[in-house]
Write a protein that holds these residues in place. Structure first.
Motif, PDB file in Angstrom:
ATOM      1  N   ASP A 103      12.814 -52.802 -39.304  1.00 56.22           N
ATOM      2  CA  ASP A 103      14.162 -53.176 -38.858  1.00 56.22           C
ATOM      3  C   ASP A 103      15.059 -51.943 -38.914  1.00 56.22           C
ATOM      4  OD1 ASP A 103      16.692 -54.150 -38.450  1.00 56.22           O
ATOM      5  OD2 ASP A 103      16.545 -55.771 -39.917  1.00 56.22           O
ATOM      6  N   LYS A 104      15.438 -51.439 -37.744  1.00 51.00           N
ATOM      7  CA  LYS A 104      16.200 -50.181 -37.680  1.00 51.00           C
ATOM      8  C   LYS A 104      17.573 -50.288 -38.344  1.00 51.00           C
ATOM      9  CE  LYS A 104      17.060 -46.356 -34.481  1.00 51.00           C
ATOM     10  NZ  LYS A 104      18.106 -45.801 -35.328  1.00 51.00           N
ATOM     11  N   SER A 105      18.075 -51.500 -38.506  1.00 51.30           N
ATOM     12  CA  SER A 105      19.387 -51.650 -39.133  1.00 51.30           C
ATOM     13  C   SER A 105      19.323 -51.483 -40.650  1.00 51.30           C
ATOM     14  CB  SER A 105      19.966 -53.028 -38.807  1.00 51.30           C
ATOM     15  OG  SER A 105      19.206 -54.056 -39.429  1.00 51.30           O
ATOM     16  N   GLN A 106      18.125 -51.520 -41.206  1.00 46.40           N
ATOM     17  CA  GLN A 106      17.958 -51.404 -42.651  1.00 46.40           C
ATOM     18  C   GLN A 106      18.155 -49.954 -43.091  1.00 46.40           C
ATOM     19  OE1 GLN A 106      17.783 -54.171 -44.305  1.00 46.40           O
ATOM     20  NE2 GLN A 106      15.840 -55.247 -44.049  1.00 46.40           N
ATOM     21  N   LYS A 107      18.990 -49.751 -44.096  1.00 44.20           N
ATOM     22  CA  LYS A 107      19.288 -48.402 -44.584  1.00 44.20           C
ATOM     23  C   LYS A 107      18.411 -48.058 -45.785  1.00 44.20           C
ATOM     24  CE  LYS A 107      24.131 -48.460 -43.129  1.00 44.20           C
ATOM     25  NZ  LYS A 107      25.550 -48.362 -43.575  1.00 44.20           N
ATOM     26  N   ILE A 108      17.854 -46.843 -45.753  1.00 42.96           N
ATOM     27  CA  ILE A 108      17.057 -46.380 -46.880  1.00 42.96           C
ATOM     28  C   ILE A 108      17.560 -45.030 -47.366  1.00 42.96           C
ATOM     29  CG2 ILE A 108      15.027 -47.557 -45.919  1.00 42.96           C
ATOM     30  CD1 ILE A 108      13.858 -44.615 -45.546  1.00 42.96           C
ATOM     31  N   VAL A 109      17.177 -44.693 -48.582  1.00 45.84           N
ATOM     32  CA  VAL A 109      17.430 -43.371 -49.157  1.00 45.84           C
ATOM     33  C   VAL A 109      16.084 -42.642 -49.203  1.00 45.84           C
ATOM     34  CG1 VAL A 109      18.166 -42.090 -51.202  1.00 45.84           C
ATOM     35  CG2 VAL A 109      19.367 -44.193 -50.529  1.00 45.84           C
ATOM     36  N   MET A 110      16.072 -41.374 -48.818  1.00 47.36           N
ATOM     37  CA  MET A 110      14.843 -40.591 -48.804  1.00 47.36           C
ATOM     38  C   MET A 110      14.916 -39.546 -49.913  1.00 47.36           C
ATOM     39  SD  MET A 110      12.972 -38.989 -45.460  1.00 47.36           S
ATOM     40  CE  MET A 110      11.180 -38.766 -45.494  1.00 47.36           C
ATOM     41  N   MET A 111      14.093 -39.732 -50.944  1.00 49.25           N
ATOM     42  CA  MET A 111      14.080 -38.834 -52.104  1.00 49.25           C
ATOM     43  C   MET A 111      12.834 -37.944 -52.011  1.00 49.25           C
ATOM     44  SD  MET A 111      16.257 -38.441 -54.595  1.00 49.25           S
ATOM     45  CE  MET A 111      17.010 -40.076 -54.657  1.00 49.25           C
ATOM     46  N   ASN A 112      13.002 -36.785 -51.386  1.00 49.19           N
ATOM     47  CA  ASN A 112      11.888 -35.852 -51.187  1.00 49.19           C
ATOM     48  C   ASN A 112      11.695 -34.971 -52.412  1.00 49.19           C
ATOM     49  OD1 ASN A 112      11.427 -36.596 -48.349  1.00 49.19           O
ATOM     50  ND2 ASN A 112      13.442 -35.678 -48.020  1.00 49.19           N
ATOM     51  N   GLY A 113      10.582 -34.235 -52.420  1.00 49.64           N
ATOM     52  CA  GLY A 113      10.268 -33.355 -53.542  1.00 49.64           C
ATOM     53  C   GLY A 113      10.972 -32.014 -53.446  1.00 49.64           C
ATOM     54  N   ALA A 114      10.521 -31.068 -54.255  1.00 43.73           N
ATOM     55  CA  ALA A 114      11.172 -29.765 -54.364  1.00 43.73           C
ATOM     56  C   ALA A 114      10.900 -28.895 -53.143  1.00 43.73           C
ATOM     57  CB  ALA A 114      10.678 -29.044 -55.618  1.00 43.73           C
ATOM     58  N   LEU A 115      11.897 -28.149 -52.718  1.00 42.72           N
ATOM     59  CA  LEU A 115      11.753 -27.248 -51.574  1.00 42.72           C
ATOM     60  C   LEU A 115      10.754 -26.127 -51.840  1.00 42.72           C
ATOM     61  CD1 LEU A 115      15.481 -26.923 -50.436  1.00 42.72           C
ATOM     62  CD2 LEU A 115      13.645 -28.120 -49.229  1.00 42.72           C
ATOM     63  N   THR A 116      10.533 -25.799 -53.107  1.00 49.65           N
ATOM     64  CA  THR A 116       9.598 -24.720 -53.450  1.00 49.65           C
ATOM     65  C   THR A 116       8.139 -25.155 -53.364  1.00 49.65           C
ATOM     66  OG1 THR A 116       9.844 -25.339 -55.782  1.00 49.65           O
ATOM     67  CG2 THR A 116      11.224 -23.533 -54.962  1.00 49.65           C
ATOM     68  N   ASP A 117       7.896 -26.433 -53.184  1.00 53.61           N
ATOM     69  CA  ASP A 117       6.540 -26.979 -53.130  1.00 53.61           C
ATOM     70  C   ASP A 117       6.179 -27.276 -51.679  1.00 53.61           C
ATOM     71  OD1 ASP A 117       4.200 -28.427 -53.252  1.00 53.61           O
ATOM     72  OD2 ASP A 117       4.889 -29.823 -54.784  1.00 53.61           O
ATOM     73  N   PRO A 118       5.203 -26.561 -51.100  1.00 51.69           N
ATOM     74  CA  PRO A 118       4.853 -26.804 -49.701  1.00 51.69           C
ATOM     75  C   PRO A 118       4.315 -28.210 -49.447  1.00 51.69           C
ATOM     76  CG  PRO A 118       3.212 -25.396 -50.753  1.00 51.69           C
ATOM     77  CD  PRO A 118       4.358 -25.524 -51.711  1.00 51.69           C
TER      78      PRO A 118
END
Length: 367
Positions: free
Chosen positions: A165-180
């Motif tokens: 459902d495109k109307s559903q809002k999520i938060v994206m918690m990605n990892g560290a930028l130093t880790d490929p």
């Protein structure tokens, strides 16, 4: 960085290689000469941190045991953990080069800054195998999981939970930028989430720390509103714990689906309890054993570019066509606990089904 061939399970590798005499030092391997080294091998092992329990619980002891088995008890593993400090790891790496270990397995805290050390090792004739994270510089091989697939599994699970459902809002918690690896997890997840949900907030979490994930999540709740968050993509289980703590601190009792990765014991129990939606199960014994096998074969002077050890190729920012072995992963949910972490001996039933989780285990017929 996609797979170019099917990955062969580590147990099958061990049988195949032992039969050929590659790992135990007997016979020849595809016409190779007698191995350059016998059993007296020193493997340097550099791991990145201790926050994630896998490194101390699985990776180090499994690699140590496999090296011991392959060298008839005569080989040894020199181990150092950087505790998430890239400068410390660079010093540890330099020390291993100075000590003239035979081969280095490195799980880089910072894939870029480690490159200078890799170059010095190469100049000193010490092969370097990148372990779990793709280090830059002239590495000899890379052993990890199909990291883009990890993100795909996470993203697909979250999208399915929200019915796309495109109307559903999520938060994206990605990892560290130093880790490929974090970039690959993110790319895989975005391929499944884009156009199916609305990503209201995105964070690259410094050092993968749960405390930083919690702080990021508190900021997201303040910005979006707790009632408007339908789900959270968390790149690993440690951060998922921080995310869930923030949601609970904000008074949210009916938690939205939260993803994870690594199948940590606490995450498995959160999944049982319903606090965490899913994790990604990664068979660490296969990864660790394969890394040990490649390291020993490389020191003995055997080529590693044959299907049973490195069936894949991968490209880093500094090198192309690196021999690699990318192992497969699977989703871990309530329904698959028995078929993953329990079946493979990652955890015992007693470790998972403590008194607090006894009712959930009985409901799922785990006990």
């Amino acid at each position: 960085m996609r797979r170019t061939a099917l990955t062969i399970a580590a147990s099958s590798m061990a049988l195949t290689l032992a039969a050929c005499g590659v790992l135990d030092g007997s016979g020849d391997a595809g016409g190779e000469e007698t191995p350059a080294r016998g059993d007296d091998i020193t493997v340097g092992l550099l791991l990145p941190e201790k926050t994630n329990s896998r490194y101390e619980k699985f990776d180090y002891p499994i690699i140590k045991k496999r090296v011991d088995d392959l060298t008839n008890g005569k080989g040894k593993v020199v181990y150092a953990n950087a505790e998430q400090d890239a400068d410390v790891q660079n010093t540890q790496f330099a020390q291993m080069v100075n000590d003239k270990v035979d081969v280095i397995l490195v799980d880089a805290v910072d894939s870029k800054t480690i490159a200078a050390g890799v170059k010095k090792a190469k100049d000193a004739g010490i092969p370097v195998v990148a372990y779990d994270r793709l280090a830059e510089g002239p590495i000899d091989a890379y052993v990890s999981f199909d990291n883009e697939l990890v993100g795909q599994v996470q993203g697909r699970a979250l999208s399915d939970a929200l019915d796309g459902d495109k109307s559903q809002k999520i938060v994206m918690m990605n990892g560290a930028l130093t880790d490929p690896n974090a970039a690959q997890f993110k790319a895989g997840a975005l391929g499944e989430l884009t156009g199916k949900v609305t990503i209201a907030k995105r964070y690259d979490t410094k050092d993968w720390k749960p405390s930083n994930a919690r702080a990021n999540m508190m900021a997201a709740i303040s910005s979006i509103g707790a009632e408007n968050i339908a789900g959270v993509y968390s790149a690993n289980d440690g951060m998922a714990g921080g995310v869930i703590a923030a949601l609970k601190a904000a008074g949210i009792t009916d938690l939205p689906p939260v993803t994870g990765q690594d199948a940590e014991l606490e995450a498995v129990q959160r999944i049982l309890d319903g606090d965490q939606f899913m994790s990604v199960y990664k068979p660490y014994p296969k990864e660790a054993e394969t890394a040990a096998e490649i390291a020993v074969a490389r020191v003995r002077g055997y080529g590693i570019e044959f299907d049973s050890l490195t069936p894949d190729k991968i490209t880093s920012p500094t090198n192309e066509n690196i021999p690699a072995n990318l192992l497969q992963v699977s989703a871990l949910t309530k329904e698959s606990i028995k078929e993953t972490v329990i079946r493979d001996g990652t955890y015992t039933v007693d470790e998972i089904c403590t008194a607090e989780y006894e009712a959930e285990c009985e409901e799922l017929r785990i006990k």
